[in-house]
Enzyme design. Structure first.
Site, mmCIF file in Angstrom:
data_model
loop_
_atom_site.group_PDB
_atom_site.id
_atom_site.type_symbol
_atom_site.label_atom_id
_atom_site.label_comp_id
_atom_site.label_asym_id
_atom_site.label_seq_id
_atom_site.Cartn_x
_atom_site.Cartn_y
_atom_site.Cartn_z
ATOM 1 N N LYS A 1 -105.243 -44.253 -138.185
ATOM 2 C CA LYS A 1 -105.510 -43.169 -137.225
ATOM 3 C C LYS A 1 -106.803 -42.478 -137.616
ATOM 4 O O LYS A 1 -107.249 -42.494 -138.764
ATOM 5 C CB LYS A 1 -104.355 -42.160 -137.207
ATOM 6 C CG LYS A 1 -104.035 -41.473 -138.535
ATOM 7 C CD LYS A 1 -104.914 -40.303 -138.917
ATOM 8 C CE LYS A 1 -104.489 -39.656 -140.225
ATOM 9 N NZ LYS A 1 -105.464 -38.633 -140.712
ATOM 10 N N ASP B 1 -97.863 -36.727 -141.347
ATOM 11 C CA ASP B 1 -98.521 -37.629 -140.401
ATOM 12 C C ASP B 1 -97.612 -38.740 -139.898
ATOM 13 O O ASP B 1 -97.965 -39.431 -138.935
ATOM 14 C CB ASP B 1 -99.748 -38.278 -141.053
ATOM 15 C CG ASP B 1 -100.935 -37.329 -141.160
ATOM 16 O OD1 ASP B 1 -100.866 -36.230 -140.582
ATOM 17 O OD2 ASP B 1 -101.915 -37.704 -141.815
#
Length: 323
Positions: free
Chosen positions: A11, A136
């Site tokens: 990401k 996350d």
């Protein structure tokens, strides 16, 4: 039963604002997560004895602390399944790079074993299991580009335009904990709205794409990246503590590539409207670095990774969760 070639994408934090701090020490953030096609790969072999094990060592990470093992055990405990698994990991996402590799691996374990073990948890149930593994991890289970708030768990899906990225890791790995505990970290950036961010994605500033009046790209010039929204509040701390990251950022900017740090670093990225531009930037920087190596130049930063990547519309395993 087996399940091989399961992707775990990296990401990017397109921006990262630290807007406060809770009484328990956790920081309040605003950020936008985007998945890219730089991926780790996982392989699973079901075990009937209930044992969770890993087939590949992760340097510096004991098995009991490995997020892939912890994720599998969390799912096993939550569902009461008697099945186990042997997990193999092919690592491509750099550790200490701010690209969420460990978190993504953990999420892909939850999604894949939920399918392989037929435990049938919903997306929300898997996200609840994901959060204790790391702030996350839930976004990878969420499976879409997301505007995130809170400690990163308050997620709203956003639709992002097609973009490509050059991702570069300087010769450094940055531990997240040390950055968030720094006394000089900015912790009071003003809140923004989703509308503020999305409005910035509807246009590209003139001249920001590295093209000249005919649309061509001049040989020997690195194409310039798109302008990026906001900032990353962790950058000044990382730049102070890791001068190699600061040096790499400045060097790339001098070549027409204004970069942003992802997460707590050390990876830097530039954004482009077309994949061909990111590929060209990768080729030109790689050529410069090869030339520097041959001449023993000390004027260029060292990079562990320079790679053109494509932004993904959604997580490749998004449809593996039924509800």
């Amino acid at each position: 039963m087996t399940l091989y070639d399961v992707p775990a994408p990296a990401k990017l934090n397109l921006f990262l604002h630290v807007v406060g701090r809770r009484a328990d020490g956790y920081h309040l953030l605003q950020t936008v997560f985007r998945f890219i096609d730089l991926c780790d790969t996982l392989h699973f072999d079901v075990r009937s004895d209930g044992v969770i094990s890993r087939a590949t060592d992760l340097p510096g990470v004991p098995e009991d602390q490995d997020l892939t093992v912890r994720a599998a055990r969390a799912l096993q405990k939550a569902t009461g399944t008697r099945q186990g698994a042997q997990i193999s990991l092919e690592k491509r996402i750099p550790q200490g790079g701010g690209l969420g590799g460990g978190s993504s691996d953990a999420a892909s374990v939850l999604i894949a074993l939920n399918k392989l073990w037929n435990t049938g948890l919903s997306r929300q149930e898997l996200m609840a299991l994901a959060l204790p593994l790391g702030a996350d991890v839930p976004v990878f289970v969420f499976g879409q580009s997301a505007f995130a708030q809170g400690i990163g768990e308050d997620l709203t899906a956003v639709t992002l335009p097609e973009r490509a990225y050059l991702v570069a890791q300087p010769d450094a790995s940055v531990p997240t904990v040390g950055i968030f505990s720094a006394p000089d970290l900015t912790r009071d950036t003003s809140y923004i709205t989703i509308a503020d961010f999305l409005a910035s994605q509807t246009f590209l500033p003139s001249g920001s794409l590295g093209k000249h009046p005919g649309g061509e790209h001049r040989s020997g010039e690195t194409p310039s990246g798109c302008a990026l929204y906001g900032k990353n509040d962790l950058e000044p701390v990382v730049y102070r503590l890791y001068p190699e990251v600061l040096g790499a950022s400045r060097w790339l900017a001098e070549r027409g590539l204004p970069v942003r740090m992802s997460g707590s670093g050390a990876c830097l990225f530039a954004e482009f409207s077309e994949t061909s531009q990111a590929v060209l930037a990768e080729q030109e920087i790689t050529a410069i670095m090869r030339g520097a190596d041959k001449t023993f130049s000390q004027t260029h930063p060292r990079f562990r990774l320079v790679q053109a990547c494509t932004g993904l519309a959604e997580h490749p395993l998004r449809n593996w969760i039924a509800r």
